[in-house]
Design a protein around this motif. Structure first.
Motif, short mmCIF file in Angstrom:
data_model
loop_
_atom_site.label_atom_id
_atom_site.label_comp_id
_atom_site.label_asym_id
_atom_site.label_seq_id
_atom_site.Cartn_x
_atom_site.Cartn_y
_atom_site.Cartn_z
N ASN A 11 37.27 -4.91 -36.83
CA ASN A 11 37.69 -3.51 -36.73
C ASN A 11 38.99 -3.22 -37.46
O ASN A 11 39.66 -2.23 -37.19
N GLU A 41 27.93 -0.13 -35.10
CA GLU A 41 29.30 0.32 -34.86
C GLU A 41 29.46 0.61 -33.38
O GLU A 41 28.59 1.25 -32.76
N THR A 42 30.56 0.13 -32.80
CA THR A 42 30.77 0.24 -31.36
C THR A 42 32.22 0.56 -31.02
O THR A 42 33.13 0.26 -31.79
N GLU A 43 32.39 1.16 -29.87
CA GLU A 43 33.72 1.43 -29.33
C GLU A 43 34.33 0.10 -28.85
O GLU A 43 33.61 -0.79 -28.42
N PRO A 44 35.66 0.00 -28.90
CA PRO A 44 36.30 -1.22 -28.38
C PRO A 44 36.16 -1.34 -26.86
O PRO A 44 36.01 -0.33 -26.16
N LYS A 48 41.71 -0.31 -25.53
CA LYS A 48 41.05 0.87 -26.13
C LYS A 48 41.82 1.48 -27.31
O LYS A 48 41.27 2.27 -28.05
N GLU A 49 43.09 1.15 -27.47
CA GLU A 49 43.93 1.77 -28.51
C GLU A 49 43.74 1.07 -29.86
O GLU A 49 44.68 0.52 -30.43
N GLY A 51 40.64 0.86 -33.45
CA GLY A 51 39.49 1.44 -34.12
C GLY A 51 38.16 0.85 -33.66
O GLY A 51 38.12 -0.16 -32.96
N LYS A 52 37.08 1.50 -34.10
CA LYS A 52 35.74 1.04 -33.77
C LYS A 52 35.43 -0.28 -34.47
O LYS A 52 35.95 -0.56 -35.55
N ASP A 150 26.50 0.75 -21.34
CA ASP A 150 27.12 1.05 -22.63
C ASP A 150 26.16 1.00 -23.81
O ASP A 150 26.58 1.12 -24.95
N GLY A 153 26.34 3.55 -26.66
CA GLY A 153 27.52 3.52 -27.51
C GLY A 153 27.40 2.58 -28.69
O GLY A 153 28.33 2.45 -29.48
#
Length: 165
Positions: A11, A41-44, A48-49, A51-52, A150, A153
């Protein structure tokens, strides 16, 4: 030779480029790449702060022992600028051993199967692409994915992006 499933994620910077570089480096180090999933592509997760992620799963064949494989993976990560500053934080490349043949292992350095793989859609969805017959306690990977909150996502980023030679 043993079939081994790995999960790769990136990421930072040229995420797809880091995935390609990691595959190249792994192929130079006592591994034959047999199959590569599409990129998702996924969210962390956790921190959380950031990028994907781009995530893939691969199937390799190797003569390396599990601990030799772990050392090799760490060497590849280091060669690609991986820094371990924040737990679950941003990274150029992350490579995890998911499954090593039928072997189970649990020591201070390595747990196989990967301890959280069954809880992570970003791992199981690409894994299902390369082997839909993987099971946990006789439950197919598709059913395991469907039970995860999840799963929505995890978005297809690129299909047919890597040719196995």
């Amino acid at each position: 030779m043993t079939d081994v499933y790995l999960s790769l994620g990136s990421n930072i910077g040229n995420r797809e480029g880091y995935l390609k570089k990691a595959l190249y480096e792994l192929s130079k180090r006592s591994m034959v790449i047999k199959s590569v999933s599409p990129i998702y592509e996924t969210e962390p997760i956790g921190y959380k702060e950031q990028g994907k992620f781009l995530n893939i799963a691969i199937l390799v064949e190797t003569k390396l022992s599990p601990h030799e494989l772990l050392n090799t993976i760490n060497s590849v990560e280091n060669s690609l600028g991986r820094e371990r500053i924040i737990r679950w934080g941003p990274r150029t490349i992350d490579i995890d051993i998911l499954l090593y043949g039928a072997k189970s292992l649990n020591d201070n350095d390595l747990i196989i199967p990967h301890q959280r793989m069954w809880e992570r859609a970003f791992v199981l969805i690409p894994l299902k692409d390369i082997n839909p017959n993987i099971t946990k306690d006789d439950v197919k990977v598709e059913e395991l994915i469907n039970a995860l909150p999840d799963k929505d996502g995890v978005k297809l980023y690129k299909k047919d992006w890597y040719k196995v030679e």
